[in-house]
Scaffold this active site. Sequence first.
Site, PDB file in Angstrom:
ATOM      1  N   SER A 254       1.228  -0.800   0.241  1.00 31.83           N
ATOM      2  CA  SER A 254       0.087  -0.063   0.121  1.00 31.83           C
ATOM      3  C   SER A 254       0.583   0.967   0.160  1.00 31.83           C
ATOM      4  O   SER A 254       1.988   1.106   0.742  1.00 31.83           O
ATOM      5  CB  SER A 254      -0.982  -0.286   1.236  1.00 31.83           C
ATOM      6  OG  SER A 254      -0.702   0.348   2.391  1.00 31.83           O
ATOM      7  N   LYS A 255       0.020   2.837  -0.506  1.00 31.26           N
ATOM      8  CA  LYS A 255       0.756   3.427  -0.267  1.00 31.26           C
ATOM      9  C   LYS A 255       1.380   4.255   0.680  1.00 31.26           C
ATOM     10  O   LYS A 255       2.673   5.008   1.172  1.00 31.26           O
ATOM     11  CB  LYS A 255      -0.274   4.565  -0.691  1.00 31.26           C
ATOM     12  CG  LYS A 255       0.133   6.061  -0.742  1.00 31.26           C
ATOM     13  CD  LYS A 255       0.830   6.298  -3.001  1.00 31.26           C
ATOM     14  CE  LYS A 255       1.403   7.820  -2.897  1.00 31.26           C
ATOM     15  NZ  LYS A 255       2.189   8.023  -2.980  1.00 31.26           N
TER      16      LYS A 255
END
Length: 480
Positions: A254-255
């Site tokens: 994920s970011k």
Amino acid sequence: MNQTVRVRFAPSPTGYLHVGGLRTALYNYLFARKHGGKFVLRIEDTDQSRKVEGAVENLIDTLTWIGLDYDEGPVKDGPFGPYFQSERLSLYRTHVQELLLNGEAYRCFCTAERLEEARRNQLAVKESGAYDRTCRDIPPAESDRRAGEGEQHVVRMKVPLEGEIEFEDVIRGTVIIPTNVLDDQVLIKSDGFPTYHLAVVVDDYRMGITHVIRGEEWLPSTPKHLLLYKYFGWRLPVFAHLPLLLNPDRSKLSKRQGDVAVEDFRRKGYLKEAMVNFAAFLGWNPGDEREVFTMEQLIREFSLERVGKSGAIFNIAKLNWYNQQHLKTKSADELVDLVRPLFEAAGFQAIDCSYLGKIVGLLKERVTTLPEFVSASGYFFHDPDTVDEKGKRKYLTDDVIGHLDTFASRLEAAPDFTPHSIENALRSLSEELHISAGRLIHPTRLAVTGTTAGPGLFELMEALGKETVVRRMKSVKQFV
Ligand code: GLU
């Protein structure tokens, strides 16, 4: 394969290209190029609320930078356009009309409140929270009348209440899903826009897509897509779902855990060759020990059969390694072209090309990314204004400062100033002084660069030039 391969990359324009998207685009591209097929770029922009200004331009720019040229798509166009879903709305409506007529889809007039209430009731009795199918059996005449009167509605697909859907996925093998876990998926939203599920099927079919190669997160949606193909009576494409990308702790990438946008890596000075090589290995391998691949080699060797099922770990250390490997393969000229703008941005103007060529040649084994060429090369442009503290204590003793002075005078007087002549001068002086060569090498480096580590000393001295080297060696006493 006797049919021309047609594959697509179908991103939603969210504003940046995720590394996972790069991997999907790359595998499609490699597959198309390997089989002499077409690589289509389709923009899936039917979710108006998620529209981001400039996202498509940015995406195309990133794909172009990295070398994934598409054959058909925005700007370029092609025989199956338009390539923006938002420009194909009438097509989706026409096709959904066919489903409505055949009783394979139905209008649902439930309000948001009613849906929420139904969902809560379902969850309360431990059901899935899927739509309770209240509108599924509204007689067609009544449905037509209510729609004609302008009552708000969506269109849902009729999923069979029993049975199974089975399909072959090139990567996952046989996949079997009972239909009773599937929701009566919305196909057309109340704003008249299609959902992803309808649009993707209509477009893949109408654009003649032969192989759907996409991330595993779309696997649960595939049975709905298969049903739609069946309702429309369309021939199925081949499906290949790529393994999930994971963080090193095996959580979903994920970011939050750091950079995942290709643009970020580009900005940080990673090479496109390294990004491609790295992305290729997120799920695929050639079946042997080789790891460093160019795009041409990947095109030759890539196959979906060699893509694994299990999650692929996204490891920055590995990306750094690929970057180093690809940096090493670049010629000085290529590197000069790449780093010159970075040097200029850092305030170095009018740098001599051949001098810059020597610098990058000397540093390329020692840096990981392009900006490091700039940060590691200060002493190539100005005399050091300090020297490494530890080095100073260790090497710059009074006797050594005297030796450096002698060494500098000899270099000054010598006719040549080549790595070879410099080394010879150093070795003969150390013999005369009955000290090891190292007792001169390390202090010389410190005097000339201010640091204790760096590229080959004699080559480095040659690059700096006699005058600079002698000046720095003679003035090193100022630091003690
Ligand atoms: N628009 C989807 C995405 O953003 C594409 C999924 C597919 O390839 O079917 O990833």
